[in-house]
Design a protein around this motif. Sequence first.
Motif, PDB file in Angstrom:
ATOM      1  N   LEU A   1       0.863  -1.180   0.000  1.00  0.00           N
ATOM      2  CA  LEU A   1       0.000   0.000   0.000  1.00  0.00           C
ATOM      3  C   LEU A   1       0.900   1.231   0.000  1.00  0.00           C
ATOM      4  N   ARG A   2       0.694   2.094  -0.991  1.00  0.00           N
ATOM      5  CA  ARG A   2       1.549   3.286  -1.060  1.00  0.00           C
ATOM      6  C   ARG A   2       0.699   4.545  -0.997  1.00  0.00           C
ATOM      7  N   VAL A   3       0.323   4.902   0.211  1.00  0.00           N
ATOM      8  CA  VAL A   3      -0.555   6.057   0.381  1.00  0.00           C
ATOM      9  C   VAL A   3      -0.070   6.995   1.472  1.00  0.00           C
TER      10      VAL A   3
ATOM     11  N   ASN B   1       4.274   7.496  -1.576  1.00  0.00           N
ATOM     12  CA  ASN B   1       2.866   7.876  -1.586  1.00  0.00           C
ATOM     13  C   ASN B   1       2.436   8.183  -3.012  1.00  0.00           C
ATOM     14  N   ASP B   2       1.621   7.308  -3.593  1.00  0.00           N
ATOM     15  CA  ASP B   2       1.204   7.479  -4.986  1.00  0.00           C
ATOM     16  C   ASP B   2      -0.251   7.911  -5.107  1.00  0.00           C
ATOM     17  N   LEU B   3      -0.878   8.252  -3.977  1.00  0.00           N
ATOM     18  CA  LEU B   3      -2.319   8.505  -3.974  1.00  0.00           C
ATOM     19  C   LEU B   3      -2.768   9.493  -5.056  1.00  0.00           C
TER      20      LEU B   3
ATOM     21  N   TYR C   1      -1.083   3.320 -14.225  1.00  0.00           N
ATOM     22  CA  TYR C   1      -0.146   2.301 -13.741  1.00  0.00           C
ATOM     23  C   TYR C   1       0.329   2.493 -12.311  1.00  0.00           C
ATOM     24  N   HIS C   2      -0.276   3.447 -11.557  1.00  0.00           N
ATOM     25  CA  HIS C   2       0.007   3.517 -10.122  1.00  0.00           C
ATOM     26  C   HIS C   2      -1.266   3.176  -9.352  1.00  0.00           C
ATOM     27  N   HIS C   3      -1.123   2.324  -8.364  1.00  0.00           N
ATOM     28  CA  HIS C   3      -2.270   1.961  -7.536  1.00  0.00           C
ATOM     29  C   HIS C   3      -1.969   2.298  -6.085  1.00  0.00           C
TER      30      HIS C   3
HETATM   31 MG    MG Z   1       6.945   5.384  -7.120  1.00  0.00          MG
END
Ligand code: MG
Length: 879
Positions: A67-69, A74-76, A84-86
Motif C-alpha cells: 500500500l503506497r498512500v 505515496n502514490d495517492l 499504472y500507479h495503484h
Molecule cells: Mg513510485
Amino acid sequence: MESKAIRAKFLEFFNSKSHKIVPSAPIVVQNDPTLMFTNAGMNQFKDYFLGNKTPEANRVADTQKCLRVSGKHNDLEEVGLDTYHHTMFEMLGNWSFGDYFKKEAIEWAWEFLTEVCGLPADRMYATVFEGDPSDGLKADEEARGYWKSIIPEERILNGNKKDNFWEMGDTGPCGPCSEIHIDLRSDEEVQKVNGRELVNQDHPLVVEIWNLVFMQFNRQADGSLKNLPQQHVDTGMGFERLAMAVQGKQSNYDTDVFQPLIQMVAKRAGVTYGKDEKIDIAIRVIADHIRAISFTIADGQLPGNAKAGYVIRRILRRAVRYGYTFLNFKEPFLTDLVSLLADQFKEVFPELDAQRAFVAKVVREEEVSFLRTLDKGLKRFEGIKAEMDGKVIDGQKAFELYDTYGFPLDLTSLIARENGLSVDESAFQQEMEKQKARSKSAAQQSTGDWIVVHEADTSEFLGYEQLQATSKITRYREVKQKNKSFFQIVLDQTPFYAESGGQVGDTGVLETADEKVVIFDTKKENDLIVHYAKALPKNLEATFEAKVNATRRKLTENNHSATHLLHAALREVLGDHVQQKGSLVNDEVLRFDFSHFAKVTDEEIAQVEAIVNRKIRENIALGEKRNVPIAEAQEMGAMALFGEKYGEFVRVITFDPEYSVELCGGTHVPATGQIGLLKIVSESSVAAGVRRVEAITADKAEAYVQGQLNLLAELKELLKNPNDPKKAVASLLDERNQLQKQLEELNLQQGSALKKELLDAAQEINGVRLITQEVKLPDANVLKQLSFELKNEVSNVLVVLAANLNEKPMLSVIMDESLVKAHGLNAGEMVRAMAKEIQGGGGGQPFYATAGGKNVAGLAAALQVGKQLIGEKLNTEIK
Ligand code: MG
Ligand code: ATP
C-alpha cells in the motif's frame, strides 16, 4: 496469459531456482515505528537485512500486498488519473539473504521476462546507478557489466539517486538498484521517438516494471550510510504492470486484474467504461480504492480517526465522493464490490474471502456515515468558492470542511484542483495543530542511533521458562521527549516479554552487585526485544541479572490464558463468525474485541462465563508446542489471526485440543486452575460489527464478586434482613408509588381547601382584591402553584403569602400585571423588604417574587411589613 497464471509462473520460476515460496505479510505493519503499511516486498524481511535475525532460507520469493498512500512512498495523487500507479498493488519479489548478488539477480530477471513471459527483448531497457558524490558513492559498474553481456549498451541507461538508489524510508536498509523498463507503444510510435528518451519520463506506455535492489547499506538517523553485515538482493516487480505488458494492454486497468471490478462499477452506474475521461477516472479510482480498503480491513485495520485508521477512512471517503459526484451513486456502493474481490483473490489472499461479510459491513457503515454529510459538505464547498476572491482556499475553511463535514484534506485539495483552485495546506495544518493542542499535545520524540556495546547476532527470549537470566547489553540508544528522555536497551538474552499479541511488556530490573536499573516497559521493534529504562547503568559492560516482576507477569498470564478460553467460548455460544479483532491483556484486566453483528445479550454473557469457568475448574494443563510448521498448526485446528505475520514455524497454545488451539507467542498459566475465576464486567460496541468484552480474573474477579455480595448484604440489612430481598424491594417500591399518589391527592385537596379559605378572607381595597395570609404548606411547589392559581382565577388580585414550609419560612408576592403600573407596586421590592424579618433574601419580577429565609418566627412580622408597603401605595391603612 491470465493474471493468475502469470503470478503462478513467477513463483514457479523462482522455486525452480531454489527459492522458498512464502506468503505475503499483512498489509498493516506491526512493531515498526517507522512504517504504518507494507510499501514493498522487503519490509517483512527488514530484520534479515539488518542482521537482527537469521532467515529461514537464503532464497525466498513471494507476492506481497503493498500500500503506497503515506510516508516515503505515496502514490495517492496519481491513482486513477494515470494507468499504472495503484494504492494497493501486488509486488512480486525474489530475495537473496547474503546468498547470490547482482549477477544472478539480473540474469534471472531477464530470463523470466523474455523466456517465461515472452516479452520482446528489444523493447526493454535497464537502468543502473550513476553514483552520488554527496553520499560518497561510485557508479555501479558491476551491474552495468552484467547488463552489457545481455543487451546492447544503448539500452542501458544511467540513473540518479532518486531513481536508482532505493530506500525503504528515512532510515533503514538501502542500496543501488537496477530497473527494468518496458516500452509498450506501437511500432509506429517507436519509429518516431526512441524509447530510450522516454525511460523515467512518466510516459504511461514506457514504464518501470521491475526494480532489482542490491542491499548494501543502512541509512542512519543522521543521514550517513553504514555497510550492512552482508550483501543482499531485494527485487520488486509490479504484478499489475507485468500483467499489462504480458496481456498486451495499454493500462493496468484493462487487464483481467481490474476489468471485473470496472465492469461491475460501470454497470451499476449505467455507463460504459472508456467513453468519457472524467467518468473513467472515477471508475478507476473506485476499482483501485476498494482493493486498498478491503485488504487492509481484512488484515485487521478498521477505519478510524487517527493514524492507519484515518488513512483507510481517507481512501474510502475519496472513493465515495468520486462515485457520488461522477457516477451519481447516492447510496452505499463500495460495499457491494467486496464479494467480487473476495472471489477473485480467494486463492492468493484467502483472508478476504474468510471475512467478506465483516469487511462488507464495515465498509457499508463507513459509507453510510460519510454520505450523511457529503452532500452538505459539497454545498458548503460551493459556498466557499462563491465567497472567494483569489484561487487559494484558506486553511480555516478547509479545516471547517474537515471538522464539520468529514472531508479529509486530500479530498478538499482534490475537489479544489477540479475547480482550478488550491488549498493553503500549511494553514490547514496549523488549524489542525491548534485543535490537537486543544485536546492534548502530541508527544514529540526523537530517537537516536543504536550504540553497540557487544556485537551479537540475536537477542534470545528466555521468558517462557524463566523469569530471571544473566544478560549482557548488546546495544542501547536514547529517546528524547519534550522535557525528559529515556533509554532503550537490547540484551543478548532476556526473560522480559516484549509487548505483542495484546499482552503487555514485562517490567522488572537489571541488577548488578552495586546497582539496580528499573525496566518500566518492554516492546518489540520488528523482532528485537527492547527494554525501556529511565536511566542507563553506570557500567554498560557489566553482566546483569535481568529480573522480571513476577507477580505482575503471573497476573498477566492469568488474563492471557483466560482470553483464549473466552475466545473459544464466544465462538461456541455466538458462532464461528467470531474473529479476534484486537485484544489487550495486562495484570488488571483483559479486553477482547471480536467481529459480531449484534449486542451480546446478558444470557449469552452468562453462558460464555459458565463455559469458561467450567474450563478453569477442569484445570486443563497448558499445551505448548514451538516450531510447529504452519500447515501442521492449521491441521491441529489453530485459528490463524488475520493481519498477523507468521513465520514458517509457529507456536501453538492449546488448552484441550478439542476446546482451544491458538497460534500465540504470549506467556500462559501452567494449568487453567490458576485463573481461579473469570468475570465479564462489560460488553460494548467499538466499531461497526465489532464488539468488546472486558473481563477480570483470579483475585480481582473474586474481589469483584465479594464486593457485589457485600453490597447485597448491606442492602439486606437496610431492609431489615427480609427472607426475600427482591420481594421486599419490589413491595417497597410499590408502597412508595402508592404513597406518592396519596400525597399528591392530599396536597391538591389541601391546596383547594386553602384557596377557598383565602378567597373568603380577601378584602377589597381601592379596586384591588387583596389577600394577605400566613399559611402552612408542604413545599415551595405548592406555594407557587397556589399563588399562580389565585392570580389566574381572580381579577385585580394581589396575594401576599408568608408560608411555613415544614419549618422553613418562605415569602411569595404575586399580583395582576395591571396593578404594577396602576399603583406602582413591585413584588420584587416588597419581598426584599419583607425578607429581612425572616433573615433571608430573594427577588423576582415586578409582578411575582419570592424569598426564603431562616427564621420561621419572623413570618408574621414579614407579613406586617408587606401590608404596610401596600398601604403606602394604596393610600390606606391595611389590617
Ligand atoms: Mg513510485
Ligand atoms: P514508479 O517510479 O513507477 O513510481 P517506483 O520506483 O516507485 O516506481 P519501486 O519502489 O522500485 O517503484 O517498486 C518496485 C516495483 O513496484 C516497480 O517497478 C513497479 O513495477 C511497482 N510499483 C511501484 N509503485 C507502484 C504503484 N503505486 N502501483 C503499482 N505498481 C507499483
